[in-house]
Design an enzyme around this catalytic site. Structure first.
Site, PDB file in Angstrom:
ATOM      1  N   TYR A  55       0.305  -1.091   0.080  1.00  0.00           N
ATOM      2  CA  TYR A  55      -0.421  -0.220  -0.343  1.00  0.00           C
ATOM      3  C   TYR A  55       0.858   1.511   0.201  1.00  0.00           C
ATOM      4  CZ  TYR A  55      -3.405  -3.135   2.006  1.00  0.00           C
ATOM      5  OH  TYR A  55      -5.004  -4.363   1.868  1.00  0.00           O
ATOM      6  N   ILE A 277     -16.492   6.717   9.160  1.00  0.00           N
ATOM      7  CA  ILE A 277     -15.558   5.841  10.172  1.00  0.00           C
ATOM      8  C   ILE A 277     -16.309   6.137  11.008  1.00  0.00           C
ATOM      9  CG2 ILE A 277     -13.300   5.459  11.017  1.00  0.00           C
ATOM     10  CD1 ILE A 277     -11.583   7.667   8.617  1.00  0.00           C
TER      11      ILE A 277
END
Length: 323
Positions: A55, A277
């Site tokens: 990533y 979130i």
């Protein structure tokens, strides 16, 4: 609510929080977003953070974790951090090199979980996706059992508390489980899993071997062109999820996440939006009926968003098998 209270025991005795925060982002997203989002996630109650060498954001994610330790929000032992060894580091002498690079980026002493990202070796070197002059990926021939032995050494050295795999099919898991002299078995298999690809058979197999299934792309996928077939349907637009969300007064994303938790699957929720979130933490606040679980089971279409089609000619490509 603190997700730390909601954990699953791994076969090696460690505990993994059942809700995790995924940090992968498409290339065009600025890396600084990973710091910001991970801080928000920790503040919201996430204690399980998932990243990977591939990533290329571990410096930013590590910064968020360390700043939340520094300001007293959490201690290091409250955080369950996962990293993954990439395909270009499968040679046994390179596995620890990859982990040490991650730890250096993170500025942490250990990871809680270290995974083999894909069961396919690629040519070692600077490039994560090494290609020849014709643009074809260059593979490497490494026995996955040799890579696994190097993973075991990382655990013995205290650099990883637990070790597992990702994107493995049943045959590849069995190869490791049947390896002569196996010291530690994989504690988990992290795979794409959602109502359109519910992985029922793989889940049953993993359960029978005391291997935890961890779900990525649990909300569908980021739909990045490089990885995802653009014609695939958008999971969260599914009308069944939509009507169920209304029934429970939640979001379609929460229905998809709750579905996994009730199957005993550890689930990763990925979002860079503060509102979502925080919203995703509500997964612990309600329960789906067994009838609704059955309805969700029936949504399975074996649609794989992360098809890995660029690797499909690799001899160890995992997705040709049924599961």
């Amino acid at each position: 609510m603190d997700s730390k209270q909601q954990t699953v025991r791994l076969s090696d005795g460690h505990f993994i929080p059942i809700l995790g925060f995924g940090t992968y982002a498409p290339q065009e997203v600025p890396k600084s977003k990973a710091t910001e989002a991970t801080k928000i996630a920790i503040d919201a109650g996430f204690r399980h953070i998932d990243s990977a060498s591939m990533y290329q954001n571990e410096k930013e994610v590590g910064l968020a974790i360390r700043s939340k330790i520094a300001d007293g929000t959490v201690k290091r032992e409250d955080i369950f951090y996962t990293s993954k060894v990439w395909c270009t580091f499968h040679r046994p002498e390179l596995v620890r090199v990859c982990l040490e690079q991650s730890l250096k980026q993170l500025q942490l002493d250990y990871v809680d979980l270290y995974l083999i990202h894909f069961p396919m070796a690629m040519k070692p070197g600077e490039n994560y996706l090494p290609k020849d002059e014709n643009g074809k990926l260059i593979y490497d021939a490494v026995d996955i059992c040799d890579t696994w032995e190097a993973m075991e050494k990382c655990k013995d050295a205290g650099l990883a508390k637990s070790i597992g795999v990702s994107n493995f099919n049943r045959r590849q898991l069995e190869k490791i489980l049947k390896k002569p002299g196996l010291k530690y078995k994989p504690v988990c298999n992290q795979v794409e899993c959602h109502p359109y690809l519910n992985q029922g058979k793989l889940l049953d197999f993993c359960r029978s071997k005391d291997i935890v299934l961890v779900a990525y792309s649990a909300l569908g996928s980021h739909r990045e062109k490089q990885w995802v077939d653009q014609s695939s349907p958008v999971l969260l637009d599914n009308p069944v999820l939509g009507s169920m969300a209304k029934k429970y007064n939640r979001t379609p994303a929460l229905i998809a996440l709750r579905y996994q938790l009730q199957r005993g699957v550890v689930v990763l929720a990925k979002s860079f939006s503060e509102k979502r979130i925080k919203e995703n933490m509500q997964v612990f606040e309600f329960q789906l009926t067994s009838e609704d679980m059955k309805v969700l089971d029936d949504l399975n279409k074996n649609i794989r968003y992360i098809s890995g089609s660029s690797f499909k000619d690799h001899p160890d490509f995992p997705f040709w098998d049924e599961y």
